[in-house]
Write a protein that holds these residues in place. Sequence first.
Motif, PDB file in Angstrom:
ATOM      1  N   ALA A  63     -21.863  65.740  13.694  1.00 47.91           N
ATOM      2  CA  ALA A  63     -20.837  66.953  13.793  1.00 47.91           C
ATOM      3  C   ALA A  63     -19.619  66.948  14.450  1.00 47.91           C
ATOM      4  CB  ALA A  63     -21.891  68.207  14.201  1.00 47.91           C
ATOM      5  N   ARG A  64     -19.756  66.227  15.625  1.00 46.00           N
ATOM      6  CA  ARG A  64     -18.194  66.228  16.456  1.00 46.00           C
ATOM      7  C   ARG A  64     -17.327  65.430  15.840  1.00 46.00           C
ATOM      8  NH1 ARG A  64     -21.794  65.536  21.789  1.00 46.00           N
ATOM      9  NH2 ARG A  64     -21.509  63.421  21.623  1.00 46.00           N
ATOM     10  N   ARG A 107     -17.138  65.135  12.459  1.00 46.29           N
ATOM     11  CA  ARG A 107     -16.764  65.877  11.267  1.00 46.29           C
ATOM     12  C   ARG A 107     -15.760  67.133  11.741  1.00 46.29           C
ATOM     13  NH1 ARG A 107     -18.704  70.431  10.302  1.00 46.29           N
ATOM     14  NH2 ARG A 107     -20.574  69.972  11.454  1.00 46.29           N
ATOM     15  N   ARG A 108     -15.775  67.606  12.888  1.00 49.37           N
ATOM     16  CA  ARG A 108     -15.041  68.643  13.292  1.00 49.37           C
ATOM     17  C   ARG A 108     -13.616  68.070  13.630  1.00 49.37           C
ATOM     18  NH1 ARG A 108     -19.897  71.043  15.425  1.00 49.37           N
ATOM     19  NH2 ARG A 108     -19.522  69.920  17.248  1.00 49.37           N
ATOM     20  N   ARG A 109     -13.458  66.895  14.174  1.00 51.07           N
ATOM     21  CA  ARG A 109     -12.332  66.380  14.339  1.00 51.07           C
ATOM     22  C   ARG A 109     -11.302  66.287  12.998  1.00 51.07           C
ATOM     23  NH1 ARG A 109     -14.595  63.523  18.697  1.00 51.07           N
ATOM     24  NH2 ARG A 109     -15.396  61.617  17.464  1.00 51.07           N
ATOM     25  N   ALA A 142     -12.033  67.644   9.757  1.00 55.50           N
ATOM     26  CA  ALA A 142     -12.264  68.539   8.704  1.00 55.50           C
ATOM     27  C   ALA A 142     -10.996  69.486   8.777  1.00 55.50           C
ATOM     28  CB  ALA A 142     -13.607  69.566   9.002  1.00 55.50           C
ATOM     29  N   LYS A 195     -11.797  75.823   8.179  1.00 56.64           N
ATOM     30  CA  LYS A 195     -12.209  76.311   9.040  1.00 56.64           C
ATOM     31  C   LYS A 195     -13.279  77.606   8.638  1.00 56.64           C
ATOM     32  CE  LYS A 195      -9.546  78.145  12.393  1.00 56.64           C
ATOM     33  NZ  LYS A 195      -8.570  78.393  13.216  1.00 56.64           N
ATOM     34  N   THR A 243     -20.150  69.096   5.810  1.00 55.58           N
ATOM     35  CA  THR A 243     -19.367  67.721   5.499  1.00 55.58           C
ATOM     36  C   THR A 243     -18.831  67.864   3.913  1.00 55.58           C
ATOM     37  OG1 THR A 243     -20.372  66.408   6.941  1.00 55.58           O
ATOM     38  CG2 THR A 243     -19.325  65.283   5.333  1.00 55.58           C
ATOM     39  N   ARG A 254     -14.806  72.670   9.514  1.00 55.79           N
ATOM     40  CA  ARG A 254     -15.273  72.361  10.775  1.00 55.79           C
ATOM     41  C   ARG A 254     -15.386  74.137  11.148  1.00 55.79           C
ATOM     42  NH1 ARG A 254      -9.662  72.316  11.320  1.00 55.79           N
ATOM     43  NH2 ARG A 254      -8.482  73.771  12.642  1.00 55.79           N
ATOM     44  N   GLU A 255     -16.598  74.222  12.058  1.00 55.06           N
ATOM     45  CA  GLU A 255     -17.446  75.575  12.173  1.00 55.06           C
ATOM     46  C   GLU A 255     -17.477  76.070  13.498  1.00 55.06           C
ATOM     47  OE1 GLU A 255     -20.260  72.891  13.683  1.00 55.06           O
ATOM     48  OE2 GLU A 255     -18.963  72.733  12.136  1.00 55.06           O
ATOM     49  N   GLU A 256     -17.010  77.263  13.565  1.00 54.89           N
ATOM     50  CA  GLU A 256     -17.050  78.007  14.905  1.00 54.89           C
ATOM     51  C   GLU A 256     -18.378  78.771  15.280  1.00 54.89           C
ATOM     52  OE1 GLU A 256     -14.471  80.865  18.142  1.00 54.89           O
ATOM     53  OE2 GLU A 256     -13.928  80.472  15.896  1.00 54.89           O
ATOM     54  N   ASP A 296     -24.951  69.791   8.727  1.00 55.67           N
ATOM     55  CA  ASP A 296     -23.894  69.176   8.943  1.00 55.67           C
ATOM     56  C   ASP A 296     -23.656  68.438   7.750  1.00 55.67           C
ATOM     57  OD1 ASP A 296     -22.261  67.511  10.422  1.00 55.67           O
ATOM     58  OD2 ASP A 296     -23.497  66.006  10.092  1.00 55.67           O
TER      59      ASP A 296
END
Length: 345
Positions: A81-82, A84-86, A88, A91, A53, A58-60, A49
């Motif tokens: 992490a949640r 951050r994904r919002r 970032a 991808k 950052t 934001r990862e898949e 994470d």
Amino acid sequence: SAELCLLPALAALLLPLPGTGGPGPAEVGPGALPAELRAAVRAVVGDLDALFTALGVREESFAVGPLSRVIAAELASYASARNRRRTATNKASVVFVDRTLDLAGAVGHHGDNLAEKILSVLPKLPGHKTDVMVNMVELTALQTTDETCSIIAPGCLAQPNDPAAKALWESFMNLKQKEAVMEARRHLVEAASRENLPIKMSMGEVTPEQLSSYIQLFRNNLKALENHCGLLQLVLATVQTLKHPQTSKWDNFLAFERLLLQTIGESEMPSVLNQLLPMIKSHNKRTKDDYTCEDFLVLLVYMYSVVGEIKSGKELDAAEEEVKKALVQAICDEPEPSPVLQKIT
């Protein structure tokens, strides 16, 4: 390098192999893991994470294998992490793969790659997992045959401030060994020419002796040494690797692995083990070309990884028992067991 980053702090993370009474691969969830491993998984998720950052990613996530599924799931539900994904902007696809699914790859000798050989045969730099000690005595007036000479500080592979060394390291990683060694010679010749050192360019195959003779030209010229110190460390690493007894053994390993793949296709595991048996020799009966105890452990991991499902039976039990006996005897006869053997015993 630009394409590869190793995270050595995570090197000890391995799923316990399914033994009798242990959880089967399908049952592994965070709750089924031992407490120590659960803590290690959380640490990995925190580290990843932090890395994502820093990269603004934001990862898949994709996962292959039971431990990878646990890590990917933990990362997906990790609170920071949640968030951050919002936010970032970049991808990335992240693929987690269990190391236990490719043990043959980790112990095989199929790579014709100079970087892999340097990292495999030279001693580790103290406190580091991914860098090695390069013996620098050759660049000094101190002439000693003592391999463990500790008066001269060792060199290493990480040369972030030397553009020529960085370029050479890239070619060690990306080219075949023969081409990489030629690159080492080319860089040395260019550096020597720039310093007006009396270099005689020779064509044909590059030998470690030839590289050594070029390195000697820098020895009494402090300015040249200082200007090209990073490059000289990488070329010395090359010379020491090419002369290392483990490097000549590399080809023996490769030949044995190829033979093994053919034999396993044609005959059963017991006969392959019986072929291996006479090669297991105790320390006082071994020559420098014979396999050591660690070499056999590596070969056995390779064998059992490539063979797939094994038909068990009396014949296999008997063959395995003989190999075990011979190996135990050889390990007990080691005058100075290596750290790996000490750990095992």
